[in-house]
Structure formats: structure tokens, C-alpha cells
Design a protein around this motif. Structure first.
Motif, PDB file in Angstrom:
ATOM      1  N   VAL A 198       0.846  -1.197   0.000  1.00 24.86           N
ATOM      2  CA  VAL A 198       0.000   0.000   0.000  1.00 24.86           C
ATOM      3  C   VAL A 198       0.878   1.242   0.000  1.00 24.86           C
ATOM      4  O   VAL A 198       1.994   1.234   0.535  1.00 24.86           O
ATOM      5  N   PRO A 199       0.418   2.338  -0.603  1.00 23.30           N
ATOM      6  CA  PRO A 199       1.264   3.523  -0.753  1.00 23.30           C
ATOM      7  C   PRO A 199       1.746   4.137   0.558  1.00 23.30           C
ATOM      8  O   PRO A 199       2.834   4.691   0.620  1.00 23.30           O
ATOM      9  N   ARG A 200       0.933   4.017   1.627  1.00 26.51           N
ATOM     10  CA  ARG A 200       1.279   4.673   2.895  1.00 26.51           C
ATOM     11  C   ARG A 200       1.272   3.646   4.028  1.00 26.51           C
ATOM     12  O   ARG A 200       0.654   3.832   5.059  1.00 26.51           O
ATOM     13  N   GLY A 201       1.992   2.556   3.812  1.00 26.86           N
ATOM     14  CA  GLY A 201       1.999   1.468   4.773  1.00 26.86           C
ATOM     15  C   GLY A 201       3.265   1.423   5.618  1.00 26.86           C
ATOM     16  O   GLY A 201       4.340   1.806   5.166  1.00 26.86           O
ATOM     17  N   THR A 202       3.127   0.945   6.860  1.00 30.61           N
ATOM     18  CA  THR A 202       4.267   0.708   7.736  1.00 30.61           C
ATOM     19  C   THR A 202       4.062  -0.623   8.450  1.00 30.61           C
ATOM     20  O   THR A 202       2.926  -1.065   8.645  1.00 30.61           O
ATOM     21  N   PHE A 203       5.153  -1.228   8.853  1.00 31.21           N
ATOM     22  CA  PHE A 203       5.094  -2.509   9.552  1.00 31.21           C
ATOM     23  C   PHE A 203       6.056  -2.491  10.727  1.00 31.21           C
ATOM     24  O   PHE A 203       7.181  -1.995  10.624  1.00 31.21           O
ATOM     25  N   SER A 204       5.615  -3.048  11.847  1.00 33.06           N
ATOM     26  CA  SER A 204       6.485  -3.208  13.007  1.00 33.06           C
ATOM     27  C   SER A 204       6.020  -4.421  13.794  1.00 33.06           C
ATOM     28  O   SER A 204       4.923  -4.949  13.566  1.00 33.06           O
ATOM     29  N   SER A 205       6.853  -4.872  14.720  1.00 32.37           N
ATOM     30  CA  SER A 205       6.531  -6.025  15.539  1.00 32.37           C
ATOM     31  C   SER A 205       6.820  -5.707  16.999  1.00 32.37           C
ATOM     32  O   SER A 205       7.816  -5.049  17.306  1.00 32.37           O
ATOM     33  N   ILE A 206       5.930  -6.171  17.884  1.00 31.63           N
ATOM     34  CA  ILE A 206       6.129  -5.985  19.317  1.00 31.63           C
ATOM     35  C   ILE A 206       6.706  -7.285  19.876  1.00 31.63           C
ATOM     36  O   ILE A 206       6.026  -8.321  19.879  1.00 31.63           O
ATOM     37  N   PRO A 207       7.932  -7.273  20.344  1.00 28.84           N
ATOM     38  CA  PRO A 207       8.560  -8.525  20.796  1.00 28.84           C
ATOM     39  C   PRO A 207       7.950  -9.037  22.093  1.00 28.84           C
ATOM     40  O   PRO A 207       7.471  -8.278  22.937  1.00 28.84           O
ATOM     41  N   GLY A 208       7.961 -10.376  22.213  1.00 30.05           N
ATOM     42  CA  GLY A 208       7.623 -11.008  23.480  1.00 30.05           C
ATOM     43  C   GLY A 208       6.159 -11.080  23.833  1.00 30.05           C
ATOM     44  O   GLY A 208       5.829 -11.408  24.977  1.00 30.05           O
ATOM     45  N   VAL A 209       5.257 -10.821  22.888  1.00 28.35           N
ATOM     46  CA  VAL A 209       3.829 -10.892  23.208  1.00 28.35           C
ATOM     47  C   VAL A 209       3.131 -11.851  22.241  1.00 28.35           C
ATOM     48  O   VAL A 209       3.490 -11.947  21.074  1.00 28.35           O
ATOM     49  N   PRO A 210       2.107 -12.580  22.725  1.00 29.27           N
ATOM     50  CA  PRO A 210       1.371 -13.508  21.871  1.00 29.27           C
ATOM     51  C   PRO A 210       0.238 -12.802  21.124  1.00 29.27           C
ATOM     52  O   PRO A 210       0.031 -11.587  21.262  1.00 29.27           O
ATOM     53  N   HIS A 211      -0.498 -13.585  20.371  1.00 33.06           N
ATOM     54  CA  HIS A 211      -1.574 -13.056  19.524  1.00 33.06           C
ATOM     55  C   HIS A 211      -2.573 -12.208  20.314  1.00 33.06           C
ATOM     56  O   HIS A 211      -2.903 -11.085  19.917  1.00 33.06           O
ATOM     57  N   ASP A 212      -3.048 -12.735  21.417  1.00 34.32           N
ATOM     58  CA  ASP A 212      -4.060 -12.042  22.215  1.00 34.32           C
ATOM     59  C   ASP A 212      -3.425 -11.236  23.348  1.00 34.32           C
ATOM     60  O   ASP A 212      -3.830 -11.329  24.506  1.00 34.32           O
TER      61      ASP A 212
END
Length: 245
Positions: A198-212
């Protein structure tokens, strides 16, 4: 948390609302789960958050339906509560529904925050990784309606096969922020792909946490959603003040 029943034309849907500030609609996972995110203590601070409960689930009327109806319900709620546009915050299935909503109604979406979504895919290796990790995933009990789940899952499969799917995503100018849970058993590469597409997309990840992690790590969840919404609502404060809410 204020409890409302919003008429959509054919059924009444339950919507929780809490807080003050720029508007955020929070979409729950599933599909077919009750609105498990409807809790004051994990709401994005400094915002007015709306929590619709899906049609046919929990306190909402209706029954099994497709994605088009789910999106029509979100739009019906937005018009009923007189919100011009809002940030759409979706968890899990809610992230995937938010993506389609943003593509089909960009004028209604200020920005999208998608957390731990599946992405528009039915990849075999993704599913194998998910199945293999089920035994170690933290158990969070959530009520759901199998018939609604089945109908929306079938509609999702139809949507991801549409010939114009990727063109619509590539042309969508809505800012989209995708956040993965670092210990999620669901691989995060589809979210990274969306962010790159997408033209204005960003991605990041939060370490150490599960799905919920809204349940297992509520402080981390609240910090993450507050920061994400604040990032996208900075330009909305003047408009918010002008409306005098």
C-alpha cells in the motif's frame, strides 16, 4: 463504557463507546467473536473509541452474513453516530476486515491500524505454522458463533480471489499501520507484504507478546494502540475541537 443499540435499517447492533477525542472504531477478531476489546482499561487514551459487536453475535441482532454486510454495518454505525471519518483499529480478523473497509470506503477512514491480522491469503505454509503452534499458544476464552464464523470465512475466501484485490490495495491512499505480535504463532509476513504494497503502509513487531496480548499483556496493548492512534490523529485535533465534543 456507554452501551448503545444502533439501528442499521434491518437489525439493531450493540456498540460500546468510551473516552473523548478523535474517533476510533475498534473491530474485534474471529470472525464471529463477541466484542472482547470493549474494556475501558485497554482503550486508546485520548480518543473516543467505538466498539461494535458483529451482527449475529452477542448483544447484536441478525445472523450469519458476509464481509460486504459487515462493512455496510460499520458504515451504518458511523452515519448513525454522526462521525465524518475515523481511525479503524482491528485485531486479528478485525485487521483483515479493516483492510477491505479502507479500500472500499477510503473517505470514511482516516487511518488503519491492523494488529496481528492474517492478511488476504490462504497460504499452506502459513496455515501449517499456525496449526503446529496451537499447542503452545496461551488460551484466552472468547465466546463466538460458529455459523457467523463460517459465513464470514467463506466470504473472506471469495474476497481474496477477486481479480481486482491487489490493484485496489495498491491504489488505496489510506495510511495503514500493521503491527505484529512477536510471539504470535501466526506468521507475520502477510502483514509485512501489505505494508510494502500500500502507498502509505508501515510494519512493526512488538517482541515477546502472543496473539491475544490485549489479554495477556494489557499494558503493552494499551501503550501500543494509544501510540498508533495518536500518530494518525495528530491532524484531527483541530477538527475535533471545531465540532465541540
Amino acid at each position: 463504557m456507554e452501551s448503545r443499540m444502533v439501528e442499521t435499517g434491518d437489525v439493531a447492533l450493540h456498540v460500546g463507546v468510551t473516552g473523548e477525542g478523535p474517533d476510533v472504531v475498534v473491530l474485534t477478531g474471529g470472525p464471529g467473536c463477541v466484542q472482547y476489546l470493549e474494556r475501558d482499561e485497554i482503550a486508546p487514551a485520548g480518543h473516543r473509541a467505538w466498539y461494535p459487536e458483529p451482527r449475529g453475535v452477542g448483544r447484536s441482532g441478525g445472523g450469519p452474513h458476509d464481509m460486504a454486510q459487515a462493512i455496510a454495518d460499520i458504515e451504518a454505525i458511523r452515519r448513525s453516530v454522526e462521525v465524518d471519518s475515523w481511525i479503524v483499529l482491528g485485531h486479528s480478523w478485525g485487521s483483515d476486515l479493516a483492510v477491505r473497509y479502507a479500500v472500499e470506503h477510503p473517505e470514511s477512514v482516516t487511518a488503519l491500524v491492523g494488529i496481528a491480522g492474517r492478511g488476504p491469503q490462504r497460504d499452506r505454509s502459513w496455515s501449517e505454522a499456525y496449526e503446529a503452534g496451537k499447542a503452545v499458544e496461551p488460551v484466552v476464552e472468547i465466546d463466538w458463533v460458529p455459523e457467523v464464523h463460517a459465513a464470514l470465512s467463506a466470504s473472506f475466501s471469495e474476497w481474496i480471489r477477486r481479480p481486482d484485490l491487489w490493484r485496489g490495495l495498491r491504489d488505496c491512499e489510506v495510511p495503514m499501520q500493521f503491527i505484529a505480535a512477536g510471539d504470535d504463532i501466526r506468521p507475520s509476513w502477510p502483514l509485512a507484504q501489505l505494508a510494502a504494497l500500500v502507498p502509505r503502509g508501515t510494519f512493526s513487531s512488538i517482541p515477546g507478546v502472543p496473539h491475544d496480548f490485549w489479554s495477556t499483556d494489557p499494558d503493552v496493548w494499551t501503550e501500543a494502540v494509544t501510540a498508533a492512534c495518536a500518530r494518525h490523529s495528530t491532524g484531527m485535533h483541530a477538527q475535533f475541537g471545531a465540532r465541540g465534543r
